[in-house]
Design a protein around this motif. Sequence first.
Motif, PDB file in Angstrom:
ATOM      1  N   ARG A 260       0.679  -1.365   0.041  1.00 31.26           N
ATOM      2  CA  ARG A 260       0.041   0.007   0.150  1.00 31.26           C
ATOM      3  C   ARG A 260       1.034   1.206   0.073  1.00 31.26           C
ATOM      4  NH1 ARG A 260      -2.275   1.146   5.661  1.00 31.26           N
ATOM      5  NH2 ARG A 260      -0.104   1.703   5.742  1.00 31.26           N
ATOM      6  N   ASP A 261       1.893   1.473   0.836  1.00 29.34           N
ATOM      7  CA  ASP A 261       2.862   2.275   0.993  1.00 29.34           C
ATOM      8  C   ASP A 261       3.507   2.669  -0.240  1.00 29.34           C
ATOM      9  OD1 ASP A 261       1.872   2.709   3.586  1.00 29.34           O
ATOM     10  OD2 ASP A 261       3.612   2.480   4.636  1.00 29.34           O
ATOM     11  N   VAL A 262       3.981   1.612  -0.881  1.00 28.77           N
ATOM     12  CA  VAL A 262       4.675   1.558  -2.102  1.00 28.77           C
ATOM     13  C   VAL A 262       3.904   2.497  -3.283  1.00 28.77           C
ATOM     14  CG1 VAL A 262       5.531   0.358  -4.155  1.00 28.77           C
ATOM     15  CG2 VAL A 262       6.263  -0.409  -1.666  1.00 28.77           C
ATOM     16  N   PHE A 263       2.751   1.980  -3.418  1.00 33.61           N
ATOM     17  CA  PHE A 263       1.851   2.326  -4.620  1.00 33.61           C
ATOM     18  C   PHE A 263       1.660   4.068  -4.169  1.00 33.61           C
ATOM     19  CE2 PHE A 263       1.057  -1.922  -4.988  1.00 33.61           C
ATOM     20  CZ  PHE A 263       1.775  -2.117  -6.461  1.00 33.61           C
ATOM     21  N   LEU A 264       1.413   4.280  -2.859  1.00 32.78           N
ATOM     22  CA  LEU A 264       0.880   5.771  -2.398  1.00 32.78           C
ATOM     23  C   LEU A 264       2.247   6.616  -2.669  1.00 32.78           C
ATOM     24  CD1 LEU A 264      -1.418   5.177   0.525  1.00 32.78           C
ATOM     25  CD2 LEU A 264      -1.969   5.679  -2.070  1.00 32.78           C
ATOM     26  N   ASN A 265       3.335   6.026  -2.282  1.00 38.47           N
ATOM     27  CA  ASN A 265       4.586   6.868  -2.471  1.00 38.47           C
ATOM     28  C   ASN A 265       5.333   6.924  -3.937  1.00 38.47           C
ATOM     29  OD1 ASN A 265       5.353   8.175   0.311  1.00 38.47           O
ATOM     30  ND2 ASN A 265       4.218   6.007   0.688  1.00 38.47           N
ATOM     31  N   ASN A 266       4.926   6.051  -4.737  1.00 38.55           N
ATOM     32  CA  ASN A 266       5.606   6.082  -5.927  1.00 38.55           C
ATOM     33  C   ASN A 266       4.480   6.215  -7.047  1.00 38.55           C
ATOM     34  OD1 ASN A 266       7.983   6.059  -7.694  1.00 38.55           O
ATOM     35  ND2 ASN A 266       7.738   3.857  -7.967  1.00 38.55           N
ATOM     36  N   LYS A 267       3.680   6.798  -6.655  1.00 38.37           N
ATOM     37  CA  LYS A 267       2.434   6.700  -7.775  1.00 38.37           C
ATOM     38  C   LYS A 267       2.452   7.490  -9.214  1.00 38.37           C
ATOM     39  CE  LYS A 267       0.312  11.200  -5.929  1.00 38.37           C
ATOM     40  NZ  LYS A 267      -0.842  11.660  -5.355  1.00 38.37           N
ATOM     41  N   ASP A 268       3.402   8.559  -9.227  1.00 36.71           N
ATOM     42  CA  ASP A 268       3.429   9.111 -10.577  1.00 36.71           C
ATOM     43  C   ASP A 268       4.432   8.038 -11.296  1.00 36.71           C
ATOM     44  OD1 ASP A 268       2.538  11.350  -9.811  1.00 36.71           O
ATOM     45  OD2 ASP A 268       4.417  12.392  -9.331  1.00 36.71           O
ATOM     46  N   ALA A 269       5.087   7.347 -10.902  1.00 36.13           N
ATOM     47  CA  ALA A 269       6.072   6.482 -11.821  1.00 36.13           C
ATOM     48  C   ALA A 269       5.178   5.127 -12.119  1.00 36.13           C
ATOM     49  CB  ALA A 269       7.324   5.993 -11.071  1.00 36.13           C
ATOM     50  N   VAL A 270       4.452   4.761 -11.135  1.00 39.83           N
ATOM     51  CA  VAL A 270       3.755   3.686 -11.134  1.00 39.83           C
ATOM     52  C   VAL A 270       2.548   3.982 -12.442  1.00 39.83           C
ATOM     53  CG1 VAL A 270       1.986   2.147 -10.415  1.00 39.83           C
ATOM     54  CG2 VAL A 270       3.892   2.484  -9.009  1.00 39.83           C
ATOM     55  N   LEU A 271       1.979   5.134 -12.317  1.00 41.40           N
ATOM     56  CA  LEU A 271       1.065   5.350 -13.169  1.00 41.40           C
ATOM     57  C   LEU A 271       1.374   5.618 -14.689  1.00 41.40           C
ATOM     58  CD1 LEU A 271      -1.267   8.061 -10.948  1.00 41.40           C
ATOM     59  CD2 LEU A 271      -1.937   5.721 -11.588  1.00 41.40           C
ATOM     60  N   GLU A 272       2.786   6.102 -14.699  1.00 41.00           N
ATOM     61  CA  GLU A 272       3.263   6.207 -16.068  1.00 41.00           C
ATOM     62  C   GLU A 272       3.757   5.113 -16.717  1.00 41.00           C
ATOM     63  OE1 GLU A 272       7.314   7.712 -18.174  1.00 41.00           O
ATOM     64  OE2 GLU A 272       6.622   8.580 -16.064  1.00 41.00           O
ATOM     65  N   MET A 273       3.885   3.809 -15.713  1.00 36.80           N
ATOM     66  CA  MET A 273       4.379   2.547 -16.366  1.00 36.80           C
ATOM     67  C   MET A 273       2.942   1.783 -16.672  1.00 36.80           C
ATOM     68  SD  MET A 273       7.696   2.016 -16.869  1.00 36.80           S
ATOM     69  CE  MET A 273       7.531   3.897 -17.372  1.00 36.80           C
ATOM     70  N   LEU A 274       2.063   1.961 -15.942  1.00 37.25           N
ATOM     71  CA  LEU A 274       0.760   1.457 -16.122  1.00 37.25           C
ATOM     72  C   LEU A 274       0.041   2.029 -17.231  1.00 37.25           C
ATOM     73  CD1 LEU A 274      -1.109  -0.459 -14.635  1.00 37.25           C
ATOM     74  CD2 LEU A 274      -2.009   1.244 -13.263  1.00 37.25           C
ATOM     75  N   GLY A 275       0.288   3.091 -17.704  1.00 35.52           N
ATOM     76  CA  GLY A 275      -0.342   3.560 -18.879  1.00 35.52           C
ATOM     77  C   GLY A 275       0.238   3.074 -20.203  1.00 35.52           C
ATOM     78  N   ARG A 276       1.612   2.602 -20.090  1.00 30.48           N
ATOM     79  CA  ARG A 276       2.374   1.745 -21.043  1.00 30.48           C
ATOM     80  C   ARG A 276       1.906   0.526 -21.108  1.00 30.48           C
ATOM     81  NH1 ARG A 276       7.264   2.050 -24.014  1.00 30.48           N
ATOM     82  NH2 ARG A 276       6.884   0.197 -25.555  1.00 30.48           N
ATOM     83  N   PHE A 277       1.533   0.159 -19.966  1.00 34.69           N
ATOM     84  CA  PHE A 277       1.329  -1.239 -20.047  1.00 34.69           C
ATOM     85  C   PHE A 277      -0.263  -1.639 -20.360  1.00 34.69           C
ATOM     86  CE2 PHE A 277      -1.437  -4.278 -17.750  1.00 34.69           C
ATOM     87  CZ  PHE A 277      -0.599  -5.909 -17.911  1.00 34.69           C
ATOM     88  N   ASN A 278      -1.109  -0.416 -20.297  1.00 33.86           N
ATOM     89  CA  ASN A 278      -2.430  -0.492 -20.709  1.00 33.86           C
ATOM     90  C   ASN A 278      -2.215  -0.623 -22.552  1.00 33.86           C
ATOM     91  OD1 ASN A 278      -3.708  -0.984 -18.437  1.00 33.86           O
ATOM     92  ND2 ASN A 278      -3.807   1.384 -17.991  1.00 33.86           N
ATOM     93  N   GLU A 279      -1.470   0.474 -23.002  1.00 34.44           N
ATOM     94  CA  GLU A 279      -1.287   0.505 -24.373  1.00 34.44           C
ATOM     95  C   GLU A 279      -0.864  -0.872 -24.985  1.00 34.44           C
ATOM     96  OE1 GLU A 279       1.395   3.644 -24.766  1.00 34.44           O
ATOM     97  OE2 GLU A 279       0.097   5.279 -24.176  1.00 34.44           O
ATOM     98  N   ASP A 280       0.135  -1.419 -24.469  1.00 39.06           N
ATOM     99  CA  ASP A 280       0.551  -2.568 -24.881  1.00 39.06           C
ATOM    100  C   ASP A 280      -0.264  -3.791 -24.774  1.00 39.06           C
ATOM    101  OD1 ASP A 280       3.009  -1.615 -25.307  1.00 39.06           O
ATOM    102  OD2 ASP A 280       4.158  -2.316 -23.538  1.00 39.06           O
ATOM    103  N   ILE A 281      -1.154  -3.833 -23.633  1.00 34.63           N
ATOM    104  CA  ILE A 281      -2.219  -4.858 -23.408  1.00 34.63           C
ATOM    105  C   ILE A 281      -3.226  -4.767 -24.512  1.00 34.63           C
ATOM    106  CG2 ILE A 281      -3.856  -3.895 -21.861  1.00 34.63           C
ATOM    107  CD1 ILE A 281      -2.386  -7.396 -21.677  1.00 34.63           C
ATOM    108  N   ALA A 282      -3.518  -3.483 -24.816  1.00 34.49           N
ATOM    109  CA  ALA A 282      -4.558  -3.307 -25.754  1.00 34.49           C
ATOM    110  C   ALA A 282      -4.032  -3.737 -27.184  1.00 34.49           C
ATOM    111  CB  ALA A 282      -4.824  -1.863 -25.975  1.00 34.49           C
TER     112      ALA A 282
END
Length: 336
Positions: A260-282
């Motif tokens: 929980r703490d990891v995601f709340l404290n690294n949210k910008d980088a996680v959201l950036e990588m998650l956006g790229r992942f969503n593009e690739d999964i599409a």
Amino acid sequence: MVEGGLVERSLAGSSVAEGLKRRAAPLVERLAVIGPGLIGSSILRAARETGLARTLVTTDANPAVRERVRELGLADEVAPTSAEAAAGTDIVIICVPVGAIASVAGEIADRLKPGAIVSDVGSVKASVIDKAGPLLPASVHLIPAHPVAGTEYSGPDAGFATLFVNRWSIVTPPENADPSAVATVAALWEALGANVEFMTAQHHDLVLAITSHVPHLIAYNIVGTAADLEAVTQSEVIKFSAGGFRDFTRIASSDPTMWRDVFLNNKDAVLEMLGRFNEDIAALARAIRWGDGEALFDLFTRTRAIRRNIIDLGQETAEPDFGRHTRGKDQQAAGQ
């Protein structure tokens, strides 16, 4: 805790013959570990075997954990508070969830001696520098670090001395950090068997977002989806789980507070990588929909090569179940 997608190889026992070397002289007089969980207790065990410090000190906010540490004999001193553990100590390693590191830094600030080094083992680094740094006196050196190692187990019984052998520990010194303090932290991790890499905190957080944080988020989501389906399929999801799903459940069994703490404290980088992942999964979904077997085969070939590279670099094993089938059971039974 499973960190960075890496787990320990099948390592029986914890002797210096298995990658750890006994030092001719201690690196420091007093080493304090605040939070003797999987990582913290492994540091204590390895420090004991290598003679890293003349005196090992530890503490935990939970009295039951402090008592268990005494029973296991992991440290020379078990202090009742973080402040008392840090008093007069050369190096303090904070091994608590990322969201609690700043709080601990505030607790120990007044008890740190001039020249003391404060480090940590958190999976997010920029927030540690931003939040904990201002709380520490100017005479103290904050040198964050991150050992990329772990298992799905937690607590002082889960640790073992060889956890860091041939793993990476990433040191992320702030700007204008004292070179001698940085060298001392690097030497500490090398003494524990780790390979040391240096990065800026921001670059570390971006790299770990894709190699560790997003994979954990995906695992939590897949297992959560399966839990929702379980009620519909009358236990068939669990009963007929294949190897892929079992691996996801191992990752998703990691400590919930820490992640929980990891995601709340690294949210910008996680959201950036998650956006790229969503593009690739599409794109992958389109390949399946339109029967593009060539695109699928190309992707699977490239990802298979990455797996082989990880094994070749010694960061994983090709054993069945990656060597976990015996190590986890033996580790728990031995109380390592």
